[in-house]
Scaffold this motif. Structure first.
Motif, PDB file in Angstrom:
ATOM      1  N   PRO A 201      -4.459 -13.348   4.377  1.00 15.91           N
ATOM      2  CA  PRO A 201      -4.217 -12.315   3.380  1.00 15.91           C
ATOM      3  C   PRO A 201      -3.651 -12.925   2.096  1.00 15.91           C
ATOM      4  CG  PRO A 201      -2.400 -12.374   4.921  1.00 15.91           C
ATOM      5  CD  PRO A 201      -3.387 -13.403   5.400  1.00 15.91           C
ATOM      6  N   HIS A 202      -3.911 -12.280   0.985  1.00 13.71           N
ATOM      7  CA  HIS A 202      -3.408 -12.774  -0.297  1.00 13.71           C
ATOM      8  C   HIS A 202      -1.971 -12.326  -0.536  1.00 13.71           C
ATOM      9  CE1 HIS A 202      -7.870 -12.498  -0.729  1.00 13.71           C
ATOM     10  NE2 HIS A 202      -7.653 -13.765  -1.020  1.00 13.71           N
ATOM     11  N   ASP A 203      -1.577 -11.233   0.091  1.00  9.86           N
ATOM     12  CA  ASP A 203      -0.187 -10.761   0.028  1.00  9.86           C
ATOM     13  C   ASP A 203       0.190 -10.179   1.376  1.00  9.86           C
ATOM     14  OD1 ASP A 203       1.569 -10.907  -2.350  1.00  9.86           O
ATOM     15  OD2 ASP A 203      -0.172 -10.082  -3.402  1.00  9.86           O
ATOM     16  N   VAL A 204       1.460 -10.381   1.754  1.00 12.28           N
ATOM     17  CA  VAL A 204       2.020  -9.739   2.941  1.00 12.28           C
ATOM     18  C   VAL A 204       3.184  -8.879   2.468  1.00 12.28           C
ATOM     19  CG1 VAL A 204       3.107 -10.040   5.183  1.00 12.28           C
ATOM     20  CG2 VAL A 204       1.336 -11.653   4.440  1.00 12.28           C
ATOM     21  N   LEU A 205       3.010  -7.569   2.560  1.00  8.30           N
ATOM     22  CA  LEU A 205       4.000  -6.604   2.084  1.00  8.30           C
ATOM     23  C   LEU A 205       4.843  -6.111   3.258  1.00  8.30           C
ATOM     24  CD1 LEU A 205       5.097  -4.630  -0.154  1.00  8.30           C
ATOM     25  CD2 LEU A 205       3.275  -3.055   0.534  1.00  8.30           C
TER      26      LEU A 205
ATOM     27  N   LYS B 244     -10.831 -13.155  -6.611  1.00  8.70           N
ATOM     28  CA  LYS B 244     -10.500 -12.946  -5.197  1.00  8.70           C
ATOM     29  C   LYS B 244     -10.955 -11.541  -4.813  1.00  8.70           C
ATOM     30  CE  LYS B 244      -6.454 -16.022  -5.031  1.00  8.70           C
ATOM     31  NZ  LYS B 244      -7.056 -17.059  -4.220  1.00  8.70           N
ATOM     32  N   LYS B 245     -12.123 -11.488  -4.215  1.00  6.81           N
ATOM     33  CA  LYS B 245     -12.694 -10.186  -3.890  1.00  6.81           C
ATOM     34  C   LYS B 245     -13.351 -10.241  -2.518  1.00  6.81           C
ATOM     35  CE  LYS B 245     -15.442  -6.571  -6.119  1.00  6.81           C
ATOM     36  NZ  LYS B 245     -16.197  -6.174  -7.299  1.00  6.81           N
ATOM     37  N   PRO B 246     -12.879  -9.438  -1.568  1.00  7.47           N
ATOM     38  CA  PRO B 246     -11.795  -8.467  -1.725  1.00  7.47           C
ATOM     39  C   PRO B 246     -10.405  -9.126  -1.666  1.00  7.47           C
ATOM     40  CG  PRO B 246     -12.578  -8.450   0.534  1.00  7.47           C
ATOM     41  CD  PRO B 246     -13.466  -9.400  -0.211  1.00  7.47           C
ATOM     42  N   TYR B 247      -9.451  -8.503  -2.352  1.00  9.19           N
ATOM     43  CA  TYR B 247      -8.060  -8.941  -2.316  1.00  9.19           C
ATOM     44  C   TYR B 247      -7.410  -8.275  -1.106  1.00  9.19           C
ATOM     45  CZ  TYR B 247      -3.553 -10.440  -4.195  1.00  9.19           C
ATOM     46  OH  TYR B 247      -2.346 -11.058  -4.380  1.00  9.19           O
ATOM     47  N   VAL B 248      -6.860  -9.092  -0.214  1.00  8.27           N
ATOM     48  CA  VAL B 248      -6.389  -8.575   1.074  1.00  8.27           C
ATOM     49  C   VAL B 248      -4.862  -8.487   1.102  1.00  8.27           C
ATOM     50  CG1 VAL B 248      -6.431  -8.864   3.576  1.00  8.27           C
ATOM     51  CG2 VAL B 248      -8.402  -9.599   2.197  1.00  8.27           C
ATOM     52  N   ILE B 249      -4.362  -7.278   1.363  1.00  8.70           N
ATOM     53  CA  ILE B 249      -2.922  -7.038   1.487  1.00  8.70           C
ATOM     54  C   ILE B 249      -2.640  -6.639   2.933  1.00  8.70           C
ATOM     55  CG2 ILE B 249      -0.951  -5.659   0.701  1.00  8.70           C
ATOM     56  CD1 ILE B 249      -2.659  -5.072  -1.873  1.00  8.70           C
TER      57      ILE B 249
ATOM     58  N   LYS C  64      -2.597 -14.403  14.701  1.00  9.45           N
ATOM     59  CA  LYS C  64      -3.976 -14.203  15.153  1.00  9.45           C
ATOM     60  C   LYS C  64      -4.738 -13.329  14.161  1.00  9.45           C
ATOM     61  CE  LYS C  64      -6.769 -12.334  18.922  1.00  9.45           C
ATOM     62  NZ  LYS C  64      -6.759 -11.555  20.196  1.00  9.45           N
ATOM     63  N   VAL C  65      -4.106 -12.261  13.675  1.00 12.36           N
ATOM     64  CA  VAL C  65      -4.754 -11.370  12.694  1.00 12.36           C
ATOM     65  C   VAL C  65      -5.145 -12.173  11.459  1.00 12.36           C
ATOM     66  CG1 VAL C  65      -4.387  -9.427  11.125  1.00 12.36           C
ATOM     67  CG2 VAL C  65      -3.668  -9.243  13.514  1.00 12.36           C
ATOM     68  N   LYS C  66      -4.213 -12.990  10.976  1.00 17.44           N
ATOM     69  CA  LYS C  66      -4.504 -13.819   9.797  1.00 17.44           C
ATOM     70  C   LYS C  66      -5.676 -14.762  10.069  1.00 17.44           C
ATOM     71  CE  LYS C  66       0.179 -14.177   7.851  1.00 17.44           C
ATOM     72  NZ  LYS C  66       1.252 -15.131   7.506  1.00 17.44           N
ATOM     73  N   ARG C  67      -5.627 -15.439  11.200  1.00 16.48           N
ATOM     74  CA  ARG C  67      -6.651 -16.430  11.533  1.00 16.48           C
ATOM     75  C   ARG C  67      -8.035 -15.793  11.618  1.00 16.48           C
ATOM     76  NH1 ARG C  67      -4.544 -17.954  15.923  1.00 16.48           N
ATOM     77  NH2 ARG C  67      -5.947 -16.979  17.421  1.00 16.48           N
TER      78      ARG C  67
ATOM     79  N   GLY D  48      10.347 -11.062 -11.397  1.00 15.00           N
ATOM     80  CA  GLY D  48      10.038 -10.446 -12.679  1.00 15.00           C
ATOM     81  C   GLY D  48      10.604  -9.046 -12.810  1.00 15.00           C
ATOM     82  N   VAL D  49      10.394  -8.434 -13.970  1.00 16.22           N
ATOM     83  CA  VAL D  49      10.950  -7.111 -14.240  1.00 16.22           C
ATOM     84  C   VAL D  49      10.259  -6.049 -13.405  1.00 16.22           C
ATOM     85  CG1 VAL D  49      11.323  -5.368 -16.004  1.00 16.22           C
ATOM     86  CG2 VAL D  49      11.603  -7.774 -16.575  1.00 16.22           C
ATOM     87  N   ALA D  50       8.993  -5.934 -13.527  1.00 17.08           N
ATOM     88  CA  ALA D  50       8.245  -4.940 -12.754  1.00 17.08           C
ATOM     89  C   ALA D  50       6.801  -5.399 -12.675  1.00 17.08           C
ATOM     90  CB  ALA D  50       8.323  -3.571 -13.420  1.00 17.08           C
ATOM     91  N   SER D  51       6.239  -5.350 -11.492  1.00 18.73           N
ATOM     92  CA  SER D  51       4.878  -5.853 -11.348  1.00 18.73           C
ATOM     93  C   SER D  51       4.158  -5.131 -10.222  1.00 18.73           C
ATOM     94  CB  SER D  51       4.892  -7.358 -11.063  1.00 18.73           C
ATOM     95  OG  SER D  51       3.591  -7.830 -10.830  1.00 18.73           O
ATOM     96  N   GLU D  52       3.049  -4.499 -10.553  1.00 21.02           N
ATOM     97  CA  GLU D  52       2.190  -3.950  -9.517  1.00 21.02           C
ATOM     98  C   GLU D  52       1.369  -5.099  -8.929  1.00 21.02           C
ATOM     99  OE1 GLU D  52       0.543   0.121 -10.584  1.00 21.02           O
ATOM    100  OE2 GLU D  52       0.873  -0.763 -12.549  1.00 21.02           O
ATOM    101  N   PHE D  53       0.588  -4.818  -7.914  1.00 20.66           N
ATOM    102  CA  PHE D  53      -0.306  -5.843  -7.396  1.00 20.66           C
ATOM    103  C   PHE D  53      -1.333  -6.182  -8.475  1.00 20.66           C
ATOM    104  CE2 PHE D  53       1.077  -4.467  -3.117  1.00 20.66           C
ATOM    105  CZ  PHE D  53       1.385  -5.720  -2.605  1.00 20.66           C
TER     106      PHE D  53
END
Length: 317
Positions: free
Chosen positions: A235-239, A114-119, A222-225, A103-108
């Motif tokens: 996590p919902h996003d991996v940056l 989804k609470k909490p949203y995990v990045i 392991k961290v994810k699990r 997309g053009v521009a998108s913040e998280f």
């Protein structure tokens, strides 16, 4: 072209223009030499332009795409003057980037369900990972979200200390343990704390070691699990954070990290003070993963949402 018929935020655009000044200056210096003594875009000019783009860290694959497009325009138009080259280049790069699935521009975007949203934030040491987390936490808090940080890069005491400084500066809670602690344990504690505080967003820092891909993959897995024991789809996003000033090395880091973990978005930092800003064009084109943020200064506001049109306009204008 219609790509540039947009209203850009003047203040952020000025910061972007300033941040890309060295990259733009270096590029146009090379471009001027490439067309010296020529009035028409011919094979020699295109060969020179190819060298300019590659040496500006756009990347070989993306450069060849751009050159092919310009060759087609030259063939169709029969005569293209060198004075038109920058305008055509600007249009074709924008057109190329607009064809990706990004997309053009998108913040998280933080969904309410989804609470909490995990990045989870990944990247090698020294790329500006912790600083990016701090600036991102600031932006999210400014947008009204309740943010919790997790210091799961436990292999460097400096990483924990640095994240604590950012947490204090931004005014958000941080969960940490001693250096050498199990990163997955820190992530688990962070999510438990976030749930108990009814937090909206969790940002987890992770270790930045890439010398052993197997260990890195195992650790991140392991961290994810362990996180999923608290938040089932975390996590919902991996940056992935990349240092733009390293040029082609950023491509290599992106290649290795995307091979070892499911990266969902990218941040390219340290674009101010470097002539290697062209790397963003190549990374945006080659990896089918959105570049979400770019770092164009040291200020807390200088982590910008990546808008490909603004970027191309600043780079080639």
């Amino acid at each position: 072209m219609s790509f540039f018929k947009r209203i850009f935020s003047s203040e952020k655009k000025e910061t972007l223009d300033k941040g890309l000044e060295q990259s733009k200056s270096s590029f146009f210096s090379k471009l001027t030499k490439a067309v010296a003594g020529k009035s028409k875009v011919d094979d020699e000019v295109l060969d020179n332009l190819e060298e300019v783009l590659v040496s500006s860290d756009v990347g070989v694959k993306t450069t060849l795409k751009i050159i092919t497009r310009i060759e087609q325009r030259v063939a169709n138009d029969k005569y293209v003057g060198t004075d038109e080259l920058n305008k055509i280049l600007r249009e074709e790069v924008a057109s190329l980037l607009s064809e990706t699935n990004i997309g053009v521009a998108s913040e998280f975007e933080i969904p309410k369900n989804k609470k909490p949203y995990v990045i989870m934030v990944v990247g090698v040491n020294g790329v500006g990972k912790t600083t990016t987390i701090g600036k991102l936490a600031y932006q999210l808090k400014k947008s009204g979200y309740k943010v919790v940080l997790g210091a799961a890069d436990t292999f460097r005491a400096a990483a924990i200390d640095q994240l604590q400084i950012w947490a204090d500066q931004v005014g958000v809670p941080i969960v940490k343990q001693q250096m050498g602690s199990d990163p997955a344990s820190v992530a688990f504690d962070t999510l438990q704390s976030a749930v108990s505080q009814n937090a909206d967003v969790v940002i987890i820092d992770t270790a930045g070691r890439l010398h052993n891909k197997v260990n890195l993959m195992n650790e991140l897995t392991k961290v994810k699990r362990v996180m999923q024991k608290v938040v089932h789809d975390a996590p919902h996003d991996v940056l992935l954070v990349l240092d733009g000033s390293t040029g082609q090395n950023a491509f290599e880091q992106a290649t290795q990290f995307t091979a070892t973990t499911e990266v969902t978005c990218l941040a390219v930092t340290k674009l101010d003070g470097t002539a290697k800003g062209g790397v963003v064009i190549g990374i945006s084109d080659q990896f089918k993963i959105p570049v979400k943020y770019i770092g164009v200064g040291e200020g807390i506001e200088d982590l910008q949402v990546f808008n490909k049109y603004e970027f191309v306009d600043s780079f080639f204008n």
